[in-house]
Design an enzyme around this catalytic site. Sequence first.
Site, PDB file in Angstrom:
ATOM      1  N   CYS A  41       0.834  -1.179   0.000  1.00  6.91           N
ATOM      2  CA  CYS A  41       0.000   0.000   0.000  1.00  6.91           C
ATOM      3  C   CYS A  41       0.885   1.251   0.000  1.00  6.91           C
ATOM      4  O   CYS A  41       1.906   1.298   0.662  1.00  6.91           O
ATOM      5  CB  CYS A  41      -0.957   0.077   1.176  1.00  6.91           C
ATOM      6  SG  CYS A  41      -2.070  -1.308   1.293  1.00  6.91           S
TER       7      CYS A  41
ATOM      8  N   ARG B 137       4.090  -0.489  -4.672  1.00  7.32           N
ATOM      9  CA  ARG B 137       3.791  -0.951  -3.316  1.00  7.32           C
ATOM     10  C   ARG B 137       2.481  -1.735  -3.232  1.00  7.32           C
ATOM     11  O   ARG B 137       2.118  -2.258  -2.169  1.00  7.32           O
ATOM     12  CB  ARG B 137       3.690   0.255  -2.361  1.00  7.32           C
ATOM     13  CG  ARG B 137       4.954   1.071  -2.276  1.00  7.32           C
ATOM     14  CD  ARG B 137       4.759   2.233  -1.330  1.00  7.32           C
ATOM     15  NE  ARG B 137       4.617   1.787   0.038  1.00  7.32           N
ATOM     16  CZ  ARG B 137       5.615   1.550   0.864  1.00  7.32           C
ATOM     17  NH1 ARG B 137       6.847   1.687   0.434  1.00  7.32           N
ATOM     18  NH2 ARG B 137       5.392   1.163   2.082  1.00  7.32           N
TER      19      ARG B 137
ATOM     20  N   TRP C 183      -2.743  -2.879  -1.637  1.00 10.63           N
ATOM     21  CA  TRP C 183      -2.407  -4.292  -1.781  1.00 10.63           C
ATOM     22  C   TRP C 183      -3.248  -4.979  -0.719  1.00 10.63           C
ATOM     23  O   TRP C 183      -2.990  -4.864   0.475  1.00 10.63           O
ATOM     24  CB  TRP C 183      -0.910  -4.523  -1.531  1.00 10.63           C
ATOM     25  CG  TRP C 183      -0.472  -5.919  -1.808  1.00 10.63           C
ATOM     26  CD1 TRP C 183      -0.053  -6.421  -3.012  1.00 10.63           C
ATOM     27  CD2 TRP C 183      -0.370  -7.000  -0.868  1.00 10.63           C
ATOM     28  NE1 TRP C 183       0.277  -7.747  -2.875  1.00 10.63           N
ATOM     29  CE2 TRP C 183       0.103  -8.133  -1.578  1.00 10.63           C
ATOM     30  CE3 TRP C 183      -0.627  -7.137   0.493  1.00 10.63           C
ATOM     31  CZ2 TRP C 183       0.314  -9.367  -0.972  1.00 10.63           C
ATOM     32  CZ3 TRP C 183      -0.414  -8.370   1.093  1.00 10.63           C
ATOM     33  CH2 TRP C 183       0.051  -9.460   0.366  1.00 10.63           C
TER      34      TRP C 183
ATOM     35  N   ASN D 168      -1.797   2.177   5.599  1.00 13.10           N
ATOM     36  CA  ASN D 168      -0.862   1.153   5.113  1.00 13.10           C
ATOM     37  C   ASN D 168      -0.428   0.358   6.339  1.00 13.10           C
ATOM     38  O   ASN D 168       0.007   0.926   7.328  1.00 13.10           O
ATOM     39  CB  ASN D 168       0.332   1.867   4.450  1.00 13.10           C
ATOM     40  CG  ASN D 168       1.552   0.979   4.251  1.00 13.10           C
ATOM     41  OD1 ASN D 168       2.676   1.449   4.273  1.00 13.10           O
ATOM     42  ND2 ASN D 168       1.354  -0.302   4.041  1.00 13.10           N
ATOM     43  N   GLY D 169      -0.575  -0.970   6.275  1.00  7.38           N
ATOM     44  CA  GLY D 169      -0.174  -1.807   7.416  1.00  7.38           C
ATOM     45  C   GLY D 169      -1.302  -2.747   7.789  1.00  7.38           C
ATOM     46  O   GLY D 169      -2.248  -2.948   7.010  1.00  7.38           O
TER      47      GLY D 169
ATOM     48  N   GLU E 144      17.226 -18.585  -6.669  1.00  4.18           N
ATOM     49  CA  GLU E 144      16.910 -17.222  -7.115  1.00  4.18           C
ATOM     50  C   GLU E 144      16.352 -17.230  -8.545  1.00  4.18           C
ATOM     51  O   GLU E 144      15.369 -16.543  -8.839  1.00  4.18           O
ATOM     52  CB  GLU E 144      18.165 -16.336  -7.006  1.00  4.18           C
ATOM     53  CG  GLU E 144      18.016 -14.920  -7.520  1.00  4.18           C
ATOM     54  CD  GLU E 144      16.920 -14.104  -6.814  1.00  4.18           C
ATOM     55  OE1 GLU E 144      16.386 -14.533  -5.782  1.00  4.18           O
ATOM     56  OE2 GLU E 144      16.596 -13.020  -7.327  1.00  4.18           O
TER      57      GLU E 144
ATOM     58  N   LYS F  83      12.625 -15.936  -9.589  1.00  2.00           N
ATOM     59  CA  LYS F  83      12.395 -14.917 -10.641  1.00  2.00           C
ATOM     60  C   LYS F  83      11.387 -15.431 -11.661  1.00  2.00           C
ATOM     61  O   LYS F  83      10.512 -14.704 -12.110  1.00  2.00           O
ATOM     62  CB  LYS F  83      13.703 -14.562 -11.368  1.00  2.00           C
ATOM     63  CG  LYS F  83      14.673 -13.695 -10.642  1.00  2.00           C
ATOM     64  CD  LYS F  83      14.306 -12.236 -10.541  1.00  2.00           C
ATOM     65  CE  LYS F  83      13.579 -11.901  -9.293  1.00  2.00           C
ATOM     66  NZ  LYS F  83      14.221 -11.947  -8.024  1.00  2.00           N
TER      67      LYS F  83
ATOM     68  N   GLU G 274       7.880 -15.517 -10.027  1.00  2.00           N
ATOM     69  CA  GLU G 274       7.353 -14.156  -9.804  1.00  2.00           C
ATOM     70  C   GLU G 274       6.871 -13.519 -11.100  1.00  2.00           C
ATOM     71  O   GLU G 274       5.811 -12.915 -11.134  1.00  2.00           O
ATOM     72  CB  GLU G 274       8.466 -13.244  -9.255  1.00  2.00           C
ATOM     73  CG  GLU G 274       8.763 -13.374  -7.797  1.00  2.00           C
ATOM     74  CD  GLU G 274       9.875 -12.415  -7.384  1.00  2.00           C
ATOM     75  OE1 GLU G 274       9.640 -11.601  -6.490  1.00  2.00           O
ATOM     76  OE2 GLU G 274      10.987 -12.482  -7.950  1.00  2.00           O
TER      77      GLU G 274
ATOM     78  N   HIS H  74      16.015 -38.555  -4.637  1.00  2.00           N
ATOM     79  CA  HIS H  74      15.340 -38.985  -3.404  1.00  2.00           C
ATOM     80  C   HIS H  74      13.862 -38.582  -3.431  1.00  2.00           C
ATOM     81  O   HIS H  74      13.296 -38.262  -2.392  1.00  2.00           O
ATOM     82  CB  HIS H  74      16.057 -38.406  -2.179  1.00  2.00           C
ATOM     83  CG  HIS H  74      17.470 -38.875  -2.080  1.00  2.00           C
ATOM     84  ND1 HIS H  74      17.802 -40.192  -1.854  1.00  2.00           N
ATOM     85  CD2 HIS H  74      18.646 -38.218  -2.224  1.00  2.00           C
ATOM     86  CE1 HIS H  74      19.120 -40.323  -1.849  1.00  2.00           C
ATOM     87  NE2 HIS H  74      19.653 -39.128  -2.076  1.00  2.00           N
TER      88      HIS H  74
ATOM     89  N   LYS I 211       6.242  -4.772  -3.798  1.00  2.00           N
ATOM     90  CA  LYS I 211       7.682  -4.708  -3.607  1.00  2.00           C
ATOM     91  C   LYS I 211       8.082  -4.547  -2.146  1.00  2.00           C
ATOM     92  O   LYS I 211       9.049  -5.121  -1.693  1.00  2.00           O
ATOM     93  CB  LYS I 211       8.249  -3.544  -4.421  1.00  2.00           C
ATOM     94  CG  LYS I 211       9.748  -3.558  -4.444  1.00  2.00           C
ATOM     95  CD  LYS I 211      10.296  -2.859  -5.629  1.00  2.00           C
ATOM     96  CE  LYS I 211      11.786  -3.033  -5.718  1.00  2.00           C
ATOM     97  NZ  LYS I 211      12.175  -4.404  -6.096  1.00  2.00           N
TER      98      LYS I 211
HETATM   99  C1  G6P Z   1       9.140  -8.969  -1.695  1.00  2.00           C
HETATM  100  C2  G6P Z   1       9.740  -8.762  -3.062  1.00  2.00           C
HETATM  101  C3  G6P Z   1      10.994  -9.628  -3.217  1.00  2.00           C
HETATM  102  C4  G6P Z   1      11.975  -9.296  -2.112  1.00  2.00           C
HETATM  103  C5  G6P Z   1      11.342  -9.483  -0.728  1.00  2.00           C
HETATM  104  C6  G6P Z   1      12.199  -8.922   0.372  1.00  2.00           C
HETATM  105  O1  G6P Z   1       8.600 -10.234  -1.591  1.00  2.00           O
HETATM  106  O2  G6P Z   1       8.808  -9.084  -4.062  1.00  2.00           O
HETATM  107  O3  G6P Z   1      11.601  -9.346  -4.472  1.00  2.00           O
HETATM  108  O4  G6P Z   1      13.098 -10.106  -2.243  1.00  2.00           O
HETATM  109  O5  G6P Z   1      10.103  -8.771  -0.664  1.00  2.00           O
HETATM  110  O6  G6P Z   1      12.237  -7.522   0.248  1.00  2.00           O
HETATM  111  P1  G6P Z   1      13.334  -6.619   0.890  1.00  2.00           P
HETATM  112  O7  G6P Z   1      12.923  -5.223   0.572  1.00  2.00           O
HETATM  113  O8  G6P Z   1      13.334  -6.895   2.356  1.00  2.00           O
HETATM  114  O9  G6P Z   1      14.627  -6.992   0.267  1.00  2.00           O
END
Ligand code: G6P
Length: 587
Positions: free
Chosen positions: A2, A27, A73, A97-98, A462, A466, A469, A485, A582
């Site tokens: 948010c 956000r 969000w 927000n929160g 990672e 990606k 996501e 296994h 984000k």
């Molecule tokens: C969200 C983002 C990720 C990120 C994670 C941690 O889930 O989509 O890309 O790695 O938060 O965020 P930070 O700001 O703590 O690195």
Amino acid sequence: MCGIVGYIGEDKALPRIINGLKLLEYRGYDSAGLSFVKDNKVFIEKEIGRIKNLEEKINLDENTNMGIGHTRWATHGEVSKVNSHPHRVGKWTIVHNGIVENYVSIKEKLIKEGYSFQTETDSEIVAGLLDYNYKKEKDILKTISKTIGELTGSYALGIICDDDLNSIYATRCGSPLIVAKDKNGYYLASDVPAILDWTNKYVLLDEDEIVKLTKDNYEVYNKDLVKQKKDIYTFEGSRNAAELNGYEHYMLKEIHESKKVVQDTFNYYVEKNSFKKTMPDFKKYKNIHIVGCGSAYYVGYIAKYLIEEYAHIPVYVEVASEYRYKDNFYDKETLVIIISQSGETADSLAALRKAKEDGIDTLAIVNVVGSSIAREALWTLYIKAGPEIAVATTKAFVAQATLLALLAIKLSNKTELLKEFDIDKELDIVLEKDYKRIAKTIYKHDNVFFIGRLVDYVLCLEGSLKLKETSYINSIAFQAGELKHGTISLIDEGTPVIGVCTKESIIGKTISNLKEVKARHAYVLLVTNEDIEDDFYNQKIVIPKVHDIVQPIVTVIPLQLLAYEVAKLRKCDIDKPRNLAKSVTVE
Ligand code: G6P
């Protein structure tokens, strides 16, 4: 999670609020709304979907000089117009927000007092509680102070009260909020990018501070309503950093900034192949805990391998949402490192606070200057990635991997390794390769596997994240040796298996595992820095071989670009994937 924007001043408010909301869309972006004051009355507009839907609905030229806006969000209650912010109860209009954790008990109490609520949100009850408390307190600041004293959870709130339509009030706890000023007025925002079109100077609100903005002044109070003097920060980067600059997507642009962020991060800590004072000495610690979420957690795992191999210090890596709730075996000889791009991730912040409460030394590795994690840790080392807009992190991961490699070198005293960071040429090579051709071979599949060992496995994690996501393909990363296994039962004719093979000591073992899946008719895609000619793979991405300490920085880029190209072929909303945000400021 948010975004909040507010404006009060000489100029028309709505263009400024919409502009700010667009810059905060990363956000959260499932609905948006705003509230403005005109002819001494409060108006509210809301729309589901992106900010542009709201923008199309409103009259930007509206004769109003103050308002608050919100991009949502969803946490409590589905995505709907009624659940969108602002919420209004009695004389109070708010954006939030929160998460208010005790909203159920507050709601029950207010319902008994005759209040009724329209939404499923936790936020609406804050407006209700303000209204209820105001009837007794009869003073706006006292009412806000009393109300936040009754909330548990996290909040940043933008507030308008009908009895003072010449002011915007705001407060925060656990969710960020800044105040800024340009020559014509005052702004409120969840994050700095929202104000960069107007000014680069801003004030950070501390926990439980309350701010009152009028068109020509701002006053900050602590929760006892004592006026506070605030420091003014200057944003160092340029507004351009948050522009597309000709790229089709922020994700692509940000991956292409890798070279710069490696250089900038390196140069901030190193000069003439020696560490500057900006890199403190952490040698007194006998063990290290690294904590983060998502990609920040994975990059912590890379650091584990580097620190253990080069500095011989044991490193435990934990997900922040687990770490904050478990017994952690640490003592005065432990350094807890919190990694967070945004510096606001709720779980990472809680993990930091827990370590601090237990008297443990903490180090934050953060991108956003002045963020909560940066401010609360004992030490803070900034990565120099600049604003990252795409929700899926790329360049910040690269910058974190750079800084953590430097930390491993610092801890190990092996400063001769600093010369290994001269990897511009190698980064150019991985950035310029054609990944679209390879993406075409996997984009129609529903399941993709990544396998590797040791640090290559972490890069698989990672790469797999990606892909999930950005392209919504189900994908799992596996330690190559573990496949047999159980998971190998999922391998079928044509199943894409991406094998990452860069760690020389272990490549042969991973190749054996790739041969096992090939024998079961998998479609094998090899990512390697070795000259491997064989018939066990269908496609190969050859990347430059650099020193182990910097190899992850080079290896992650093809995985990021592959995810990008697959997402593009699947016509996904690359920079704003569904359901994600984000900055995750809720648990
Ligand atoms: C969200 C983002 C990720 C990120 C994670 C941690 O889930 O989509 O890309 O790695 O938060 O965020 P930070 O700001 O703590 O690195």
